[in-house]
Design an enzyme around this catalytic site. Structure first.
Site, PDB file in Angstrom:
ATOM      1  N   CYS A  12      42.903  21.300 -40.144  1.00  0.00           N
ATOM      2  CA  CYS A  12      43.847  22.031 -39.284  1.00  0.00           C
ATOM      3  C   CYS A  12      44.760  22.838 -40.196  1.00  0.00           C
ATOM      4  O   CYS A  12      44.400  23.130 -41.339  1.00  0.00           O
ATOM      5  CB  CYS A  12      44.589  21.079 -38.353  1.00  0.00           C
ATOM      6  SG  CYS A  12      45.625  19.851 -39.165  1.00  0.00           S
ATOM      7  N   CYS A  17      49.392  16.860 -38.009  1.00  0.00           N
ATOM      8  CA  CYS A  17      49.369  16.608 -36.553  1.00  0.00           C
ATOM      9  C   CYS A  17      47.957  16.372 -36.005  1.00  0.00           C
ATOM     10  O   CYS A  17      47.673  15.312 -35.466  1.00  0.00           O
ATOM     11  CB  CYS A  17      50.010  17.763 -35.788  1.00  0.00           C
ATOM     12  SG  CYS A  17      51.749  18.026 -36.182  1.00  0.00           S
ATOM     13  N   ARG A  18      47.083  17.351 -36.124  1.00  0.00           N
ATOM     14  CA  ARG A  18      45.783  17.246 -35.443  1.00  0.00           C
ATOM     15  C   ARG A  18      44.689  16.602 -36.292  1.00  0.00           C
ATOM     16  O   ARG A  18      44.068  15.614 -35.865  1.00  0.00           O
ATOM     17  CB  ARG A  18      45.333  18.633 -34.967  1.00  0.00           C
ATOM     18  CG  ARG A  18      46.212  19.191 -33.864  1.00  0.00           C
ATOM     19  CD  ARG A  18      45.955  20.661 -33.640  1.00  0.00           C
ATOM     20  NE  ARG A  18      46.387  21.452 -34.791  1.00  0.00           N
ATOM     21  CZ  ARG A  18      46.188  22.744 -34.940  1.00  0.00           C
ATOM     22  NH1 ARG A  18      45.510  23.404 -34.023  1.00  0.00           N
ATOM     23  NH2 ARG A  18      46.632  23.376 -36.007  1.00  0.00           N
ATOM     24  N   SER A  19      44.431  17.129 -37.484  1.00  0.00           N
ATOM     25  CA  SER A  19      43.309  16.585 -38.261  1.00  0.00           C
ATOM     26  C   SER A  19      43.511  15.125 -38.683  1.00  0.00           C
ATOM     27  O   SER A  19      42.510  14.393 -38.783  1.00  0.00           O
ATOM     28  CB  SER A  19      42.959  17.476 -39.457  1.00  0.00           C
ATOM     29  OG  SER A  19      44.032  17.630 -40.344  1.00  0.00           O
ATOM     30  N   ASP A 128      47.750  23.403 -31.074  1.00  0.00           N
ATOM     31  CA  ASP A 128      48.720  23.007 -32.099  1.00  0.00           C
ATOM     32  C   ASP A 128      49.982  22.457 -31.417  1.00  0.00           C
ATOM     33  O   ASP A 128      50.652  23.177 -30.685  1.00  0.00           O
ATOM     34  CB  ASP A 128      49.057  24.255 -32.927  1.00  0.00           C
ATOM     35  CG  ASP A 128      50.014  23.963 -34.068  1.00  0.00           C
ATOM     36  OD1 ASP A 128      50.561  22.844 -34.129  1.00  0.00           O
ATOM     37  OD2 ASP A 128      50.209  24.869 -34.895  1.00  0.00           O
TER      38      ASP A 128
HETATM   39  P1  4NP Z   1      48.675  20.673 -37.703  1.00  0.00           P
HETATM   40  O1  4NP Z   1      50.090  21.146 -37.102  1.00  0.00           O
HETATM   41  O2  4NP Z   1      47.997  21.924 -38.209  1.00  0.00           O
HETATM   42  O3  4NP Z   1      47.988  20.090 -36.533  1.00  0.00           O
HETATM   43  O4  4NP Z   1      48.981  19.675 -38.786  1.00  0.00           O
HETATM   44  C1  4NP Z   1      50.993  21.934 -37.822  1.00  0.00           C
HETATM   45  C2  4NP Z   1      51.761  21.353 -38.806  1.00  0.00           C
HETATM   46  C3  4NP Z   1      52.681  22.119 -39.500  1.00  0.00           C
HETATM   47  C4  4NP Z   1      52.815  23.453 -39.193  1.00  0.00           C
HETATM   48  C5  4NP Z   1      52.040  24.040 -38.212  1.00  0.00           C
HETATM   49  C6  4NP Z   1      51.114  23.270 -37.520  1.00  0.00           C
HETATM   50  N1  4NP Z   1      53.787  24.239 -39.882  1.00  0.00           N
HETATM   51  O5  4NP Z   1      53.926  25.423 -39.555  1.00  0.00           O
HETATM   52  O6  4NP Z   1      54.436  23.724 -40.808  1.00  0.00           O
END
Ligand code: 4NP
Length: 157
Positions: A12, A17-19, A128
């Site tokens: 991700c 969060c997701r992966s 997201d």
């Molecule tokens: P992830 O979510 O890609 O599912 O881990 C995010 C985590 C951090 C950010 C964006 C999405 N960020 O902009 O810091």
């Protein structure tokens, strides 16, 4: 990783969060079903490298009894395209970015879209949740949970 039948890397943006949820659910699934599958996760960017999963992710997974111990954010590296059998993008923009990064192009068929494995949906993204609410984190869990059997059936031959 030679004793594994397949190695899967969930990717991700931030790997907080997701992966990590996909990785933890995959580890749980392959443990339950005794499948020789290696799972890991990574983020396209390193903003959160070395950090634990997001607090909201940890809270949600704890509510579901999903073990997140030992998961630490890391940035995707070039070698991952060689080391893993499959790189599984959690959304369409990540999928497209992986396709622009991959070199040599013969490795392109390792890149998959997570929701491609889900039957009965035309959705392409695990949304997201970073700027969202608890229900967005719950949705991530629910999507990842229901895709896991189909994904393993498709990739683990
Ligand atoms: P992830 O979510 O890609 O599912 O881990 C995010 C985590 C951090 C950010 C964006 C999405 N960020 O902009 O810091």
């Amino acid at each position: 990783m030679s004793h594994y039948r397949a190695s899967l890397l969930f990717v991700c943006l931030g790997n907080i969060c997701r992966s990590p949820v996909a990785e933890a659910l995959c580890k749980s699934f392959v443990h339950t079903h005794n499948l020789p599958v290696h799972c890991d996760s990574a983020g396209l960017h390193g903003y959160h490298s070395g950090e634990l999963p997001d607090k909201r992710t940890l809270k949600n997974c704890q509510q579901h009894g999903l073990n997140m111990d030992g998961l630490v954010s890391r940035k995707l590296k070039r070698d991952d395209f060689y080391q893993f059998d499959y790189l599984i993008a959690m959304d369409q923009p990540v999928f497209e970015k992986l396709n622009t990064m991959v070199n040599p192009p013969e490795l392109k068929n390792k890149i998959k879209l997570f929701r491609y494995f889900e039957t009965n949906t035309s959705e392409t993204c695990v949304p997201d949740p970073y700027y969202g609410t608890d229900s967005d984190f719950e949705l991530v869990y629910q999507i990842c949970k229901r895709v896991m059997p189909e994904l393993n059936q498709a990739l683990v031959k």
